[in-house]
Design an enzyme around this catalytic site. Structure first.
Site, short mmCIF file in Angstrom:
data_model
loop_
_atom_site.label_atom_id
_atom_site.label_comp_id
_atom_site.label_asym_id
_atom_site.label_seq_id
_atom_site.Cartn_x
_atom_site.Cartn_y
_atom_site.Cartn_z
N SER A 126 0.84 -1.20 0.00
CA SER A 126 0.00 0.00 0.00
C SER A 126 0.87 1.25 0.00
CB SER A 126 -0.89 0.03 1.25
OG SER A 126 -0.12 0.34 2.40
N ASP A 127 0.33 2.33 -0.55
CA ASP A 127 0.94 3.62 -0.24
C ASP A 127 0.74 3.85 1.26
OD1 ASP A 127 2.16 6.07 -0.39
OD2 ASP A 127 0.96 6.79 -2.06
N TRP A 128 1.59 4.67 1.84
CA TRP A 128 1.60 4.81 3.29
C TRP A 128 0.29 5.43 3.78
CZ3 TRP A 128 5.23 2.28 1.47
CH2 TRP A 128 6.33 1.83 2.21
N GLY A 129 -0.49 4.64 4.49
CA GLY A 129 -1.77 5.10 5.02
C GLY A 129 -2.94 4.93 4.08
N ALA A 130 -2.78 4.16 3.01
CA ALA A 130 -3.85 4.03 2.02
C ALA A 130 -4.94 3.05 2.44
CB ALA A 130 -3.27 3.57 0.68
#
Length: 757
Positions: free
Chosen positions: A224-228
């Protein structure tokens, strides 16, 4: 289940799918921890405070030209060399996966993260991105292809839905990803924050599993993108393997609970755990110099093992100091190859050493060389343009004025033989996290330019920026303009090299410079509202839009001048499994130089909506001496001529006479030839929703319908008595509606059955 995770409990297998902290994964049983870090143009290794916005410091690393600059080289071989250097530095800093490249399409020039992406064109993006991945992974470090997918704006980026029709989604926004996954085999793919047609990318099974793994054959880790990720169990079910960053909110317990409740198949957890374990095995092999770092099939883009020369240099974890000098030289070479000579009236450039020069603008001493946000790098050193200009000035007087006191700057320009004025956007005017609202240079810069040119007609403008600018005022005032985009830590030296002709510029624009913002394709559909962005321009993105509308542009896609000239001769195109294009390029000028040869293709008589022409191939010649020629061969992949047929859900190469152009830009087309190409067999299913016209175009359906409509058409006549074309009128009626016009329902069903035989 692989042997590495076969003895792990459900809780342990779930734990493999989330990070231990901000930049590393958990070590679970025999599966080791991995270190992931940004970024695409330099290694941002944080060893103290950590963040994803570039706020905390990082270890020194070479800052190469960001994608906005590097793309202007149009040179996959050069990009691969930069990728190799990035991989070596990542290994030296103890990094296992480098989070790049960013390959999203530059849909709108206002996009805040455009500096991190290559181009408005998927062909150019795909080839450069594949070269970057291949280079990085040749050094035994994994790449992370991002941001998957359709992440084209920063506004509301964690909620907004990119609402895209199937053809532009496939033909523009997924095409570069597809090419890179299938040819360069990245170890990881990073899903984006946004939604696609209403579904979050992190929860999108069609995107992460059916398309990425099923159609494209991806065999790595989806991170994931960070915090997605907002729902960990839903993301695992969709095919997301690794949620980042780690911490209390990573959701390991939620995954276990979902399996125990029967709402998440344990097989999905096992698949994610196995993929993470497989990545750890690749990393372990890379660290040990094992051939297991290669893709299992050893395909065309097989990654070289760390034993190869690509992986040489500093040892893992010792820092980049042993590599710094070598990589700074490469950064300067790359930056010089990325500079675009936009115009050069009166052959003002190159400058002659010994002349007096007034250097103006703060960017001459405080260069803007990279973008802001998660990819921000702490450089190993930083060349300033003023120092480098003085080093090459050959004894000529070089003065500098920031321009803050405009009268002093103008007076200095008037007293010198030539003025070099640095203009552009400051870091706080464009960055990750927000989109720009306009394309304008700051008003005070344009006022300074006007005054300087009035006082000194021999003025060279040097531009620094991450997103496209409205350059009409600059083009009208300055006789010579150099555009570097963002050039990295060695950009100052590279600019001096080009200004004085040590390097003949060969950079080409990777995106169109419009006359005004209102002309841009997505002007009325950017950045969206109420968490929805309608991609209403379809696949008419960038030059495709301007060409279709026959609109003037300030500088076209692919544009770039040289200190010499080139001629094109003998263009031919031959069809085989792919299309082979050949031509001769000759240096017809007085200086050695390189030419970027661009091949465009179109199908004038297409039965479907298409761009007039699209980039289908490109190459950079070697450096040619005056009078020298090079025989250029460019292979166009047949698949790159295909369109997405929405009615069959397949790629189709349409048969017909294709037009092939060779040119120096999308608007500077030097030679043209035609090529007859056989098409792919395609049969559109005939259903009750098909129109009568569509059915009559199908031979089997037409034969079956002839019996049904023979008498009816005679009774209706041709419609001329009522002032209409009867056949054209009824051609748009769906077959299922014909029962309301006297066609027997059973007979219609027999007709439909006959078309399926």
């Amino acid at each position: 289940m692989t042997s590495d995770i076969g003895d792990l409990s459900l809780a342990e297998r779930a734990a493999l799918g989330s990070g231990a902290d901000f930049w590393s994964t958990k070590a679970v049983g025999p599966v080791g921890s991995l270190v992931l870090t940004d970024g695409p143009h330099g290694v941002r290794r944080q060893t103290g405070a950590t963040d994803h916005l570039g706020l905390a410091g990082s270890e020194p690393a070479t800052c190469f030209p960001p994608a906005v600059g590097l793309a202007q080289s149009w040179d996959p071989a050069l990009v691969r060399r930069v990728g190799v250097a990035l991989g070596r530095e990542a290994r030296a800093l103890g990094v296992d996966v480098l989070l790049g490249p960013g390959v999203n399409t530059k849909r709108d020039p206002r996009g805040g993260r455009n500096f991190e992406y290559y181009s408005e064109d998927p062909y150019l993006t795909g080839r450069l991105g594949a070269a970057w991945v291949d280079g990085v992974q040749s050094a035994g470090v994994g790449a992370s292809l991002k941001h998957f997918a359709a992440n084209n704006a920063e506004h509301d980026r964690m909620r907004a839905s990119s609402d895209i029709d199937p053809r532009p989604l496939r033909e523009i926004y997924l095409r570069a990803f597809s090419h890179i996954v299938r040819t360069a085999r990245p170890w990881t793919v990073m899903c984006s924050y946004n939604r696609i047609n209403g579904v979050p990318a992190a929860h999108n099974r069609w995107l992460l599993t059916e398309l990425l793994r099923g159609e494209w054959g991806f065999d790595g880790v989806v991170v994931s993108d960070w915090g997605a990720v907002s729902d960990r169990a839903a993301s695992v079910a969709a095919g997301l393997d690794l949620t980042m960053p780690g911490g209390a909110g990573a959701g390991d317990a939620a995954v276990v609970a979902a399996v125990e409740a029967g709402t998440l198949p344990v097989a999905a957890v096992d698949a994610a755990a196995a993929n993470v374990a497989g990545l750890a095995a690749r990393v372990r092999a890379a660290r040990a110099g094992s051939a297991a770092a290669r893709p299992v099939d050893g395909g065309d883009a097989a990654m070289a093992t760390p034993e190869s020369s690509d992986a040489g240099g500093a040892d893992t974890g010792q820092g980049v100091a042993p590599l710094a000098d070598e990589h700074h030289r490469l950064a300067r070479e790359a930056a010089a190859r990325c500079i675009v000579l936009l115009q050069n009236d009166r052959d003002l450039l190159p400058l002659t050493p010994g002349r007096s020069i007034a250097v103006l603008g703060t960017f001459a001493t405080e260069p803007r060389y990279q973008g802001g946000g998660s990819s921000h790098v702490t450089p190993t050193r930083l060349d300033t343009p003023l120092d480098e200009i003085r080093a090459l000035a050959g004894g000529g007087t070089v003065t500098h004025h920031s321009g803050a006191d405009r009268d002093e700057a103008v007076a200095a320009a008037a007293d010198a033989e030539v003025a070099v004025l640095f203009l552009g956007l400051a870091a706080d005017q464009e960055s990750e996290g927000f989109d720009r609202e306009h394309l304008e240079l700051p008003a005070d810069q344009l006022e300074l330019l006007t005054a300087v040119v009035h006082a000194q007609p021999d003025t060279v403008v040097v531009l620094a920026h991450g997103g496209v600018l409205r350059l009409e005022p600059v083009a009208c005032l300055a006789p010579a303009v150099l555009d570097g985009g963002l050039l990295g830590q060695a950009g100052g030296g590279a600019l001096a090299d080009v200004l004085f002709g040590t390097v003949n510029p060969s950079g080409r624009l990777a995106e169109t410079v419009p006359v005004r913002l209102q002309d841009t394709p997505a002007y009325l559909n950017f950045p969206g509202e109420n968490s929805h962005v309608r991609y209403g321009e379809g696949f008419f993105v960038g030059y495709r839009w301007y060409d279709a509308r026959d609109m003037d542009v300030c500088y076209p896609f692919g544009h770039g001048l040289s200190y010499t000239t080139f001629g094109y001769d003998g263009l031919t195109a031959e069809a085989g499994e792919d299309i082979t294009v050949r031509l001769t390029v000759t240096n017809t000028g007085t200086r050695p130089g390189r030419e970027v040869v661009q091949i465009y293709a179109g199908l004038p008589e297409s039965a479907v909506q298409r761009p007039i022409r699209a980039l289908a191939g490109a190459t950079v010649t070697g450096e040619l001496d005056p009078g020298a020629s090079e025989q250029v061969t460019i292979v166009l992949a047949r698949e790159d001529l295909a369109y997405w047929e929405t009615r069959t859900g397949t790629w189709v190469v349409e048969g017909g006479t294709y037009r092939i152009w060779a040119g120096a830009s999308s608007r500077d087309l030097r030679a043209v030839t035609d090529l007859d190409l056989p098409g792919d067999p395609v049969r559109i299913p005939i259903t009750a929703d098909s129109t009568l016209g569509e059915a009559l175009a199908d031979p089997r359906a037409a034969a079956a319908l002839a019996e049904v409509f023979g008498g009816m058409t005679e009774a209706m006549g041709d419609g001329s008595a009522m002032g209409m074309d009867m056949l054209r009128m009824i051609a748009s009626i769906p077959l299922g509606r014909l029962t309301g016009f006297g066609v027997d329902e059973q007979r219609l069903a027999e007709v439909l059955d006959a078309t399926r035989e």
